[in-house]
Design an enzyme around this catalytic site. Structure first.
Site, mmCIF file in Angstrom:
data_model
loop_
_atom_site.group_PDB
_atom_site.id
_atom_site.type_symbol
_atom_site.label_atom_id
_atom_site.label_comp_id
_atom_site.label_asym_id
_atom_site.label_seq_id
_atom_site.Cartn_x
_atom_site.Cartn_y
_atom_site.Cartn_z
ATOM 1 N N HIS A 184 10.776 34.242 18.690
ATOM 2 C CA HIS A 184 12.124 34.677 18.313
ATOM 3 C C HIS A 184 13.168 33.882 19.089
ATOM 4 O O HIS A 184 12.983 33.672 20.287
ATOM 5 C CB HIS A 184 12.269 36.166 18.617
ATOM 6 C CG HIS A 184 13.647 36.695 18.367
ATOM 7 N ND1 HIS A 184 14.129 36.915 17.093
ATOM 8 C CD2 HIS A 184 14.648 37.022 19.227
ATOM 9 C CE1 HIS A 184 15.365 37.376 17.176
ATOM 10 N NE2 HIS A 184 15.709 37.448 18.458
ATOM 11 N N LEU A 226 0.835 -1.205 0.000
ATOM 12 C CA LEU A 226 0.000 0.000 0.000
ATOM 13 C C LEU A 226 0.874 1.261 0.000
ATOM 14 O O LEU A 226 1.998 1.232 0.504
ATOM 15 C CB LEU A 226 -0.902 0.000 1.240
ATOM 16 C CG LEU A 226 -1.807 -1.234 1.424
ATOM 17 C CD1 LEU A 226 -2.466 -1.208 2.801
ATOM 18 C CD2 LEU A 226 -2.864 -1.301 0.319
ATOM 19 N N GLY A 227 0.360 2.343 -0.539
ATOM 20 C CA GLY A 227 1.074 3.629 -0.429
ATOM 21 C C GLY A 227 1.324 4.344 -1.746
ATOM 22 O O GLY A 227 1.604 5.542 -1.751
ATOM 23 N N THR A 233 2.667 5.769 -5.505
ATOM 24 C CA THR A 233 3.858 6.477 -5.989
ATOM 25 C C THR A 233 4.528 7.236 -4.853
ATOM 26 O O THR A 233 5.749 7.166 -4.653
ATOM 27 C CB THR A 233 3.438 7.495 -7.075
ATOM 28 O OG1 THR A 233 2.760 6.796 -8.110
ATOM 29 C CG2 THR A 233 4.628 8.245 -7.628
ATOM 30 N N CYS A 234 3.715 7.977 -4.120
ATOM 31 C CA CYS A 234 4.236 8.895 -3.100
ATOM 32 C C CYS A 234 5.131 8.157 -2.103
ATOM 33 O O CYS A 234 6.275 8.556 -1.882
ATOM 34 C CB CYS A 234 3.059 9.556 -2.403
ATOM 35 S SG CYS A 234 3.532 10.603 -1.049
ATOM 36 N N ALA A 275 0.597 15.030 -3.570
ATOM 37 C CA ALA A 275 0.043 14.062 -2.625
ATOM 38 C C ALA A 275 -1.038 14.682 -1.743
ATOM 39 O O ALA A 275 -2.116 14.103 -1.559
ATOM 40 C CB ALA A 275 1.172 13.520 -1.749
ATOM 41 N N GLY A 334 7.269 15.207 -16.689
ATOM 42 C CA GLY A 334 5.843 15.200 -16.342
ATOM 43 C C GLY A 334 5.298 13.794 -16.209
ATOM 44 O O GLY A 334 5.999 12.811 -16.478
HETATM 45 C C1 LIG Z 1 9.879 11.662 -7.616
HETATM 46 C C2 LIG Z 1 8.580 12.228 -7.119
HETATM 47 C C3 LIG Z 1 8.577 13.002 -5.978
HETATM 48 C C4 LIG Z 1 7.379 13.526 -5.507
HETATM 49 N N1 LIG Z 1 7.412 14.299 -4.373
HETATM 50 C C5 LIG Z 1 6.258 14.827 -3.910
HETATM 51 C C6 LIG Z 1 6.254 15.594 -2.717
HETATM 52 O O1 LIG Z 1 7.284 15.781 -2.076
HETATM 53 N N2 LIG Z 1 5.084 16.112 -2.294
HETATM 54 C C7 LIG Z 1 3.912 15.911 -2.981
HETATM 55 O O2 LIG Z 1 2.871 16.415 -2.573
HETATM 56 N N3 LIG Z 1 3.894 15.185 -4.117
HETATM 57 C C8 LIG Z 1 5.025 14.634 -4.582
HETATM 58 N N4 LIG Z 1 5.002 13.857 -5.709
HETATM 59 C C9 LIG Z 1 3.707 13.621 -6.375
HETATM 60 C C10 LIG Z 1 2.927 12.552 -5.621
HETATM 61 O O3 LIG Z 1 3.688 11.373 -5.544
HETATM 62 C C11 LIG Z 1 1.611 12.286 -6.336
HETATM 63 O O4 LIG Z 1 0.919 13.495 -6.533
HETATM 64 C C12 LIG Z 1 0.746 11.353 -5.514
HETATM 65 O O5 LIG Z 1 1.385 10.104 -5.309
HETATM 66 C C13 LIG Z 1 -0.601 11.123 -6.207
HETATM 67 O O6 LIG Z 1 -1.374 10.303 -5.410
HETATM 68 P P1 LIG Z 1 -2.479 9.365 -6.041
HETATM 69 O O7 LIG Z 1 -3.127 8.678 -4.881
HETATM 70 O O8 LIG Z 1 -3.320 10.118 -6.984
HETATM 71 O O9 LIG Z 1 -1.681 8.299 -6.944
HETATM 72 P P2 LIG Z 1 -0.469 7.319 -6.690
HETATM 73 O O10 LIG Z 1 0.337 7.678 -5.522
HETATM 74 O O11 LIG Z 1 0.208 7.212 -8.012
HETATM 75 O O12 LIG Z 1 -1.174 5.944 -6.337
HETATM 76 C C14 LIG Z 1 -1.981 5.285 -7.245
HETATM 77 C C15 LIG Z 1 -2.093 3.835 -6.816
HETATM 78 O O13 LIG Z 1 -3.063 3.189 -7.630
HETATM 79 C C16 LIG Z 1 -2.589 1.895 -8.019
HETATM 80 N N5 LIG Z 1 -3.296 1.533 -9.250
HETATM 81 C C17 LIG Z 1 -3.223 2.125 -10.463
HETATM 82 N N6 LIG Z 1 -4.099 1.552 -11.319
HETATM 83 C C18 LIG Z 1 -4.753 0.584 -10.617
HETATM 84 C C19 LIG Z 1 -5.783 -0.317 -10.934
HETATM 85 N N7 LIG Z 1 -6.383 -0.314 -12.119
HETATM 86 N N8 LIG Z 1 -6.197 -1.191 -9.975
HETATM 87 C C20 LIG Z 1 -5.627 -1.184 -8.737
HETATM 88 N N9 LIG Z 1 -4.659 -0.336 -8.385
HETATM 89 C C21 LIG Z 1 -4.237 0.555 -9.310
HETATM 90 C C22 LIG Z 1 -1.097 2.095 -8.175
HETATM 91 O O14 LIG Z 1 -0.401 0.862 -8.067
HETATM 92 C C23 LIG Z 1 -0.794 3.044 -7.005
HETATM 93 O O15 LIG Z 1 -0.522 2.323 -5.829
HETATM 94 C C24 LIG Z 1 6.169 13.278 -6.186
HETATM 95 C C25 LIG Z 1 6.164 12.481 -7.333
HETATM 96 C C26 LIG Z 1 7.362 11.949 -7.785
HETATM 97 C C27 LIG Z 1 7.337 11.084 -9.003
#
Ligand SMILES: Cc1cc2nc3c(=O)[nH]c(=O)nc-3n(C[C@H](O)[C@H](O)[C@H](O)COP(=O)(O)OP(=O)(O)OC[C@H]3O[C@@H](n4cnc5c(N)ncnc54)[C@H](O)[C@@H]3O)c2cc1C
Length: 465
Positions: free
Chosen positions: A444, A38-39, A41-42, A319, A270
């Site tokens: 301060h 769980l968790g 991309t973030c 996130a 992107g």
């Molecule tokens: C290098 C990097 C650094 C970052 N640093 C920051 C930061 O410091 N602060 C910040 O706010 N944001 C940061 N971000 C952006 C942040 O990671 C994303 O905005 C955030 O993870 C989006 O959350 P989400 O829940 O939409 O998707 P995600 O975190 O991408 O999660 C989506 C989940 O859905 C799952 N999934 C996809 N399709 C399916 C399916 N059909 N069935 C079941 N499961 C599926 C995936 O496996 C994944 O676990 C960063 C991004 C990157 C790449």
């Protein structure tokens, strides 16, 4: 077949945070996640591992400058394997933490590929086996993946995305970073600190192009001072792998063809929404270039189907935006009073060195919106705690309405920028004016008290410069 109040597809900061709040609100909730953890991309390849590396980079910089602080350090050596191991440990700990929080809040989870299969139905596919979940409400929170450049294949060895660069067995001698958005500048900063020769190629006229122009100029200056080479208005033509790594051909600002050689290249241009094969094509939801259009409470045009996070059209891919979008949607589902999330109240945080924190309109956007703008600026050089920390570069810029002192935007570059930004977010959320903030007592000596001086600077009343 099981019956739920809410099924969430995806367990990133959109999905998991929303599930926990849904549990707290008494909604019977299930999360469907394709990966075995769980968790999203973030936690696994985004926010958290990059911030671990940035913290280690900052510590390393401190050790390198130990003499300035009165320490004699000899034989300083980076143990990269240990750095990576600590990163993995932190990620694992927090992934386990989500499992615990799910149990605490009675959230169930299922592993498999989730798809909207019709009103109130989600199909889940795992290792060729299909099951179906019935749920009154469905939230799509499937997140995003790194894009590449046309004709450039991310091979994970030499041509890297945010995933593979987190697992490099050694610190590369040289690195080209394509893209100077948050992801690009964070990795540029990390590897510059660890001794890599870093070159940034950005197609737009400035680094961190979404930030206020003065913030971009300051970061550009600071990065160049640290030895990071930057080419803006530069378009990559080809990326060719060879025995030494890669040769990147690009056209610079003047249209002159140039080449760069490096051991590795990071493509940070992107992120594309992960909405293919999720059943959306059969729904009434409006999808444009993969992004899902939603109403003020994250509802799609398909009744009972919501979208949150990186897949939402017109919202930032962050996130905390994903989490609050989900909280908004489930609060509505639970029949509780809720306000739509305002885009202008979502903060941006970029954790490179120097850090950047911002919220609201840039000066240019405020002027283009026809506002009578008054700005103030306070440099950290006037802040005693910043000097104690040995980090007094950068400034806080406040964009305000001239007549009423409404705070339109706050832009910070410098020490603890992503932390002290909290005051600006609170002020804007509670609709405080410059004058309200000038009457607030700041402890301060803190870096935070620079915020007080910054708000006062709009009225020309800052104390410390
Ligand atoms: C290098 C990097 C650094 C970052 N640093 C920051 C930061 O410091 N602060 C910040 O706010 N944001 C940061 N971000 C952006 C942040 O990671 C994303 O905005 C955030 O993870 C989006 O959350 P989400 O829940 O939409 O998707 P995600 O975190 O991408 O999660 C989506 C989940 O859905 C799952 N999934 C996809 N399709 C399916 C399916 N059909 N069935 C079941 N499961 C599926 C995936 O496996 C994944 O676990 C960063 C991004 C990157 C790449």
């Amino acid at each position: 077949m099981s019956n739920y109040d809410l099924a969430i597809i995806g367990s990133g900061p959109g999905g998991y945070v929303t599930a926990i709040r849904a549990g707290q609100l008494g909604l019977k909730t299930v999360v469907i996640e394709k990966d075995g953890f769980l968790g999203g991309t973030c936690l696994h390849v985004g926010c958290i591992p990059t911030k671990v590396l940035l913290h280690h980079a900052e510590l390393y910089d401190h050790f390198k400058n130990a003499a300035e602080y009165g320490f004699e350090v000899s034989g300083l050596k980076l143990n990269w394997a240990s750095v990576l191991a600590r990163k993995d440990k932190i990620v694992k700990k927090h992934a386990k933490g989500i499992e615990l929080l799910f149990r605490k809040n009675k959230v169930e989870s299922v592993t498999g590929w989730g798809r909207w299969a019709g009103p109130g139905r989600v199909s889940v596919e795992n290792a060729g086996k299909k099951t179906e979940i019935q749920s009154r409400n469905i939230i799509l929170a499937t997140g995003s993946e790194a894009r590449s450049l046309p004709g450039v294949e991310i091979d994970g060895q030499t041509v890297l995305s945010n995933r593979e660069i987190l697992e490099l067995p050694e610190v590369p001698k040289s690195l080209v970073v394509v893209g100077a958005g948050a992801v690009g500048v964070e990795f540029a900063s990390i590897f510059n600190s660890f001794g890599t020769e870093v070159t940034i190629l950005e197609m737009l006229p400035r680094v961190v192009p979404l930030e206020d122009e003065e913030i971009s100029a300051e970061l550009d200056k600071s990065f160049r001072k640290k030895g990071i080479k930057i080419f803006t208005e530069s378009k990559v033509d080809t990326v060719k792998k060879d025995a030494k790594g890669v040769t990147v051909s690009f056209k610079d600002k003047e249209g002159k063809a140039q080449t760069l050689q490096a051991e590795k290249i990071l493509i940070a241009v992107g992120r594309r929404p992960m909405t293919e094969n999720c059943g959306l094509e059969k729904s009434k939801a409006k999808v444009e270039r993969g992004f899902v259009h939603v109403g003020p409470l994250m509802e799609t045009a398909e009744p009972g189907l919501y979208a949150i996070g990186d897949i939402v059209a017109g919202m930032p891919q962050l996130a905390h935006a994903a989490s609050m979008e989900g909280i908004t949607a489930v609060t509505k589902m639970a029949g509780k009073p809720v306000q739509p999330l305002e885009r202008s109240r979502i903060p941006n945080a970029t954790y490179c060195e120097p850090q950047i924190g911002s919220i609201g309109l840039t000066e240019k956007q405020a002027r283009e919106a026809g506002r009578a703008v008054k700005t103030g600026k306070f440099p950290f050089v006037g802040n005693s705690k910043a000097t104690i920390l040995g980090s007094h570069g950068g400034f806080i810029k406040v964009v305000a309405d001239e007549e009423y002192g409404e705070i339109l935007g706050v832009h910070i570059i410098g020490p603890l920028a992503t932390e002290i930004l909290a005051e600006a977010v609170t002020a804007m959320q509670l609709e405080a004016t410059i004058d309200d903030m000038m009457a607030m007592v700041h402890a301060h000596p803190t870096v935070w008290e620079a915020m007080g001086d910054a708000f006062a600077s709009v009225r020309g009343m800052q104390i410390n410069v």
